[in-house]
Scaffold this active site. Structure first.
Site, PDB file in Angstrom:
ATOM      1  N   ASP A   1      -2.548   9.768  15.568  1.00 19.41           N
ATOM      2  CA  ASP A   1      -3.464   9.164  14.359  1.00 19.41           C
ATOM      3  C   ASP A   1      -3.920   7.833  14.507  1.00 19.41           C
ATOM      4  O   ASP A   1      -4.033   6.856  13.472  1.00 19.41           O
ATOM      5  CB  ASP A   1      -2.250   9.025  13.025  1.00 19.41           C
TER       6      ASP A   1
ATOM      7  N   GLY B   1       0.925  -1.476  -0.022  1.00 20.65           N
ATOM      8  CA  GLY B   1       0.033   0.082   0.121  1.00 20.65           C
ATOM      9  C   GLY B   1       0.799   1.223   0.073  1.00 20.65           C
ATOM     10  O   GLY B   1       1.937   1.162   0.165  1.00 20.65           O
ATOM     11  N   ARG B   2       0.119   2.479  -0.015  1.00 18.13           N
ATOM     12  CA  ARG B   2       0.884   3.562   0.184  1.00 18.13           C
ATOM     13  C   ARG B   2       0.125   4.521   0.922  1.00 18.13           C
ATOM     14  O   ARG B   2      -1.204   4.466   1.024  1.00 18.13           O
ATOM     15  CB  ARG B   2       1.245   4.256  -1.257  1.00 18.13           C
ATOM     16  N   GLY B   3       0.886   5.615   1.483  1.00 18.92           N
ATOM     17  CA  GLY B   3       0.202   6.485   2.324  1.00 18.92           C
ATOM     18  C   GLY B   3       0.719   7.975   1.867  1.00 18.92           C
ATOM     19  O   GLY B   3       1.569   7.911   0.879  1.00 18.92           O
ATOM     20  N   LYS B   4       0.299   8.937   2.425  1.00 19.89           N
ATOM     21  CA  LYS B   4       0.652  10.064   2.064  1.00 19.89           C
ATOM     22  C   LYS B   4       2.140  10.292   2.299  1.00 19.89           C
ATOM     23  O   LYS B   4       2.739  11.262   1.544  1.00 19.89           O
ATOM     24  CB  LYS B   4       0.187  11.257   3.263  1.00 19.89           C
TER      25      LYS B   4
ATOM     26  N   SER C   1       4.494   7.635   2.474  1.00 23.18           N
ATOM     27  CA  SER C   1       5.331   6.514   2.363  1.00 23.18           C
ATOM     28  C   SER C   1       4.592   5.603   1.483  1.00 23.18           C
ATOM     29  O   SER C   1       3.531   5.468   1.112  1.00 23.18           O
ATOM     30  CB  SER C   1       5.632   5.783   3.773  1.00 23.18           C
TER      31      SER C   1
END
Length: 360
Positions: A155, A45-48, A50
């Site tokens: 978070d 997956g990907r986040g803001k 990373s």
């Protein structure tokens, strides 16, 4: 007139009482491991901030998770690493195994233990009443531990709670927004994800503390027991407070604002309206009634409070009647006497005192 500062009811002095190197992450020297020891297998997956991959350590064949950080300020990277190192070994905290740097892009990558995660959107629909209590108790162990170490997660949300349903294990992940708590310090309100942002963030009150995480936990509890994901579904940060006010009431919101001398953004004048406080029972329906008990609603009510100082602490939450079945099961499994409903925490001793507001 500036807002009235407040102070955490517990663990307020953890960082001031520790050596500077514990919390001064800007001075932290990162010890880099060998990137050649790791092989990426597939993208998870990907986040803001990373991209996340499944991989393995070649020397041991051990499965790992690799979080490759996107270019951000070095200070933020150091903060995340220092916090993960400080929390290493803590109950239900994701374990940082190594820190490496890509030789070409110079991008840091964090190597974590592997968790066989179940997708929460599917998993949460299958959880029983007991399962919800069990996993929230496990999450509270992680929160009480990090709070006892002077750290706010900032978070907390389902995406950051990894659950291995087969092993019934939980890990709190993504410490990229986490911060060291210092009493009376003002913090950035642009943290947490919209649906889990506490009212303090939405009214721009910067002197917040660990209790922010307890609001987010309350949002998770509400979404789980009422089967409504997310529970407060705002379209933007302003609408998010409106959604909260429609449940908790506008009179109560104005009391909170007055108590701390908070200046409300004029944009709220047109959109807040007037709303009465709603009873939690009104959210019960045929599909969720098997998950909603009087003790669940009492617990929820003690988390979702406008005033951050009124919310249960993680340790207080573990002692709530809602967790009695979990505590009793733990006690039976350990062959010990039932611990009269009190959740045993692995944290430092609670420095609990009455809620304090400076100058109030």
């Amino acid at each position: 007139m500036p807002p009235i500062p407040s102070r955490a009811r517990v663990y307020a002095e953890v960082n001031p009482s520790r050596p500077r190197e514990y919390w001064d992450y800007e001075a932290h020297m990162i010890e880099w491991g060998q990137i050649d020891d790791y092989q990426l297998v597939r993208k998870l997956g990907r986040g803001k901030y990373s991209e996340v991959f499944e991989g393995f350590k070649m020397s041991t064949d051990e499965k790992v998770v690799v979080k490759i950080l996107k270019p951000v300020k070095k200070k933020k990277i150091k903060r995340e690493i220092k916090i993960l190192e400080n929390l290493r070994g803590g109950t239900n905290i994701i374990t940082l195994l190594d820190v490496v740097k890509d030789p070409i892009s110079r991008t840091p990558a964090l190597i974590f233990e592997h968790v066989n995660n179940s997708d929460f959107k599917q998993l949460y629909q299958t959880l029983s009443d007991y399962d919800i209590r069990y996993y929230l108790y496990e999450l509270l162990k992680a929160l009480d531990f990090c709070h006892s170490q002077g750290i706010m997660h900032r978070d907390v949300k389902p995406h950051n709670v990894m659950i291995d349903a087969e092993k019934r294990e939980l890990r709190l992940i993504d410490w990229g927004l986490a911060e060291f708590y210092h009493p009376r310090q003002d913090y950035n309100v642009r943290v947490a994800s919209r649906y889990f942002k506490g009212p303090e963030l939405l009214v721009d009150y910067q002197c917040y503390d660990y209790s922010l995480d307890m609001w987010s936990l309350g949002c998770m509890l509400a979404s789980m027991i009422f089967r409504k994901e997310p529970f407060f579904h705002g379209h933007d940060n302003y609408d998010q407070l409106v959604r909260i006010a429609k449940v908790l009431g506008t009179d109560e919101l104005y009391e909170y604002i007055a108590r701390y001398h908070i200046d409300l953004d004029p944009r709220f004048n047109d959109i807040l309206g007037r709303h009465s406080r709603k009873r939690w029972e009104r959210f019960i329906h045929a599909e969720n009634q098997h998950l909603v008990t009087p003790e669940a609603l009492d617990f929820l009510d003690k988390l979702l409070r406008y005033d951050h100082a009124e919310r249960l602490t993680a340790q207080e939450a573990m002692g709530h009647e809602y967790f009695r079945p979990v505590v009793e099961a733990h006690a039976r499994a350990n062959g010990t006497e039932q611990a009269d409903g009190q959740g045993a925490s692995n944290s430092a001793s609670s420095q609990s005192s009455d809620a304090k507001i400076d100058g109030a």
